[in-house]
Design an enzyme around this catalytic site. Sequence first.
Site, mmCIF file in Angstrom:
data_model
loop_
_atom_site.group_PDB
_atom_site.id
_atom_site.type_symbol
_atom_site.label_atom_id
_atom_site.label_comp_id
_atom_site.label_asym_id
_atom_site.label_seq_id
_atom_site.Cartn_x
_atom_site.Cartn_y
_atom_site.Cartn_z
ATOM 1 N N SER A 1 0.797 -1.224 0.000
ATOM 2 C CA SER A 1 0.000 0.000 0.000
ATOM 3 C C SER A 1 0.828 1.272 0.000
ATOM 4 C CB SER A 1 -0.940 0.013 1.218
ATOM 5 O OG SER A 1 -0.203 0.073 2.422
ATOM 6 N N ASP B 1 -2.467 -9.556 8.186
ATOM 7 C CA ASP B 1 -1.213 -9.458 8.929
ATOM 8 C C ASP B 1 -0.399 -10.691 8.559
ATOM 9 O OD1 ASP B 1 0.847 -9.609 10.768
ATOM 10 O OD2 ASP B 1 -0.387 -9.079 12.488
ATOM 11 N N SER C 1 17.377 -5.637 3.319
ATOM 12 C CA SER C 1 17.779 -4.278 3.674
ATOM 13 C C SER C 1 19.291 -4.208 3.802
ATOM 14 C CB SER C 1 17.133 -3.868 5.006
ATOM 15 O OG SER C 1 17.742 -2.715 5.540
ATOM 16 N N TYR D 1 15.679 -5.869 13.369
ATOM 17 C CA TYR D 1 15.456 -5.627 11.940
ATOM 18 C C TYR D 1 16.607 -6.228 11.122
ATOM 19 C CZ TYR D 1 13.891 -3.024 7.802
ATOM 20 O OH TYR D 1 13.435 -2.668 6.564
ATOM 21 N N LYS E 1 16.109 -9.304 8.501
ATOM 22 C CA LYS E 1 16.417 -9.075 7.090
ATOM 23 C C LYS E 1 17.594 -9.931 6.627
ATOM 24 C CE LYS E 1 13.382 -5.910 5.775
ATOM 25 N NZ LYS E 1 12.431 -6.146 4.673
#
Length: 252
Positions: free
Chosen positions: A18, A67, A146, A159, A163
């Site tokens: 989105s 989700d 990332s 994170y 990743k």
Amino acid sequence: MVRVMEEMTRVALVTGGSRGIGQAIAMDLAREGADLVVNYRVRSDEAEKVVREIEAMGRRALAIKADVSNEQEVKAMVEKAIETFGRVDILVNNAALHRGGRIQKLSTEDWDTVINSILKGTFNCCRYVIPYMLENGWGRIINISSDVALHGYPGDTPYGAAKAGLIGFTKSMAKEVAKKNITVNVVVPGFLRTDMTAPLFDTEEKVQRELSRIPMGRPGRLEEVSCVVSFLAFKGSYITGAVFQVDGGMGM
């Protein structure tokens, strides 16, 4: 039979489609001729806007709330996609939640939120999409990692771990399905302006600090990431288990 399969309209499912990188990827895949399932978690208005823009191109599109860390919601999302389009050929695992903080202050809840949204979310989506790819004898899976996975960043241990985990996940899964005409690859974006990275653009000092790490000396653009995803989806038939760094040379 093979030629007919190659000429049919592909259907792509983009998680976190989105906004940001996910939105750019969804739009680029639509421009290349795919119909789209735009997954979102909370931003229904933004997802519906993406759907309208894709439909304006003459493609079909559907926004589905799920989700990705919730197995049952992913199962229902994939079933809805199959019911609507009859197939899912391209899966882009882009959805991610970010929670940061120094490790001694990081809560278990924040750790679990990040790991579940990225790693468990990717597992859930692959688990329910791959059976249809196997049945059709064709599939393209692109996982969005990332630069934090490769270089680290203070306060970003969950994170970075999640990743980085995507890279190992991708390489193992690529070997599982390679003989079934399904490719699995990773795209690693560098320094881009998104909602998640907005704090890094707060001051000129912060921006220059980030740019000092990049040989090309500028932030990346969303379309510079999305075009690599589209290439892997539509042209990269002999590429699997690969890691594509789209980072202006940061990884050198």
